[in-house]
Design an enzyme around this catalytic site. Structure first.
Site: not given
Ligand code: C5P
Length: 292
Positions: A11, A136
């Site tokens: 994406k 995501d």
């Molecule tokens: O959700 P995911 O594990 O892909 O996110 C990776 C990191 O990005 C999270 O640990 C967080 O620190 C940050 N993040 C965030 N807010 C979001 C998505 C991700 O702070 N909405």
């Protein structure tokens, strides 16, 4: 059915705004996800028990850190009698590039396991698993080419793109940690009014459908670009070069560092690639792809 081959797409984020912060540290977002034709290949083969993952990319961990393995563990908890699976992952999507590769792999793995083992699992339950795997992941569980993500980016409202776009991705040889980029955002965020942003973003998407890239671009932003520039100052230079090479809409995707340029026609994208190559951006890999 003993085995299954699926393709897991990347994406880009046409727009990404940070609208606040949750107490658990995650950020509140409004983002436009757009699916593109760049994709990884995943081959699943039934086995008696457990998961064995292998990958052709040296930077992808194949142990418990991998989202595919985490997804299998989650499914196994829900279905204790679930059989095993051997997974062969062939990467084309740059790792830690802001293109959602790992999240897409996990989402498509869940969908493939549902098919392979004929699991009676609802879309709602898959979304809930996806949400727990990563912010995501849910977008990839929706069978749509575009959607607005709110909450952590994990609450999807489909918004179908009516016009096929062409994208030139400018890929850096190193990746960026999403966590580090989010942590570099300013501590105090300006309050944003979700209804207003939603309206602006919807209008910009309809301008995209009408091929008006210049006006669409004026409304789209990526709030993670500035913090990402701190880690990779060259992102800013690459964006400036791409604009000089004639692209009217250039942006960084997600938490970066991948930069994308948008075109209405493939011919324009090819001319742009030739110009960019003449400007010595050659050390960056260029990938031509399109909306799917
Ligand atoms: O959700 P995911 O594990 O892909 O996110 C990776 C990191 O990005 C999270 O640990 C967080 O620190 C940050 N993040 C965030 N807010 C979001 C998505 C991700 O702070 N909405």
């Amino acid at each position: 059915m003993k085995s299954l081959i699926i393709y897991s797409p990347a994406k880009i984020n046409l727009d990404l705004r940070v609208t606040g912060k949750y107490k658990n540290g995650y950020h509140k977002l409004l983002t436009v996800f757009h699916r593109i034709s760049l994709r990884d290949k995943i081959k699943l083969t039934k086995t008696s028990a457990g998961i064995a993952l292998s990958c052709d990319h040296s930077k992808v961990p194949c142990d418990e850190r991998n989202l595919i393995v985490k997804a299998y563990r989650m499914l196994h908890k829900r279905y204790p009698n679930l059989g095993g699976v051997r997974v062969r992952l062939t990467k084309n999507i740059p790792v830690q590039g802001g293109l959602g590769g790992g999240s897409s792999n996990a989402a498509f793995f869940l969908l493939a396991m549902k098919k392979l083992y004929r699991l009676k699992i609802s879309h709602k339950e898959l979304l809930s698993m996806g949400r727990r795997l990563g912010a995501d992941v849910p977008f990839f569980l929706w069978d749509v080419n575009q959607g607005i993500g709110t909450g952590r980016g994990d609450r999807i409202c489909p918004m179908i793109a009516k016009d096929k776009k062409w994208f030139v991705l400018i890929v850096f040889d190193k990746g960026l940690s999403t966590k580090n980029v989010f942590e570099s955002l300013p501590k105090t965020l300006q309050p944003l009014f979700l209804t207003n942003i939603r309206r602006i973003v919807r209008i910009a998407c309809s301008l995209m459908d009408q091929k008006d890239l210049l006006d669409a671009r004026k409304s789209f932003v990526n709030d993670l670009a500035k913090p990402a520039f701190k880690f990779f100052p060259s992102i800013r230079r690459v964006i400036a070069k791409a604009e000089r090479a004639g692209a009217s809409f250039v942006q960084m995707s997600g938490s970066g560092p991948t930069v994308f340029a948008v075109f209405n026609y493939s011919k324009e994208a090819r001319v742009f690639i030739r110009k960019l190559k003449g400007m010595r951006v050659a050390r960056h890999r260029l990938i031509l792809c399109h909306s799917i």
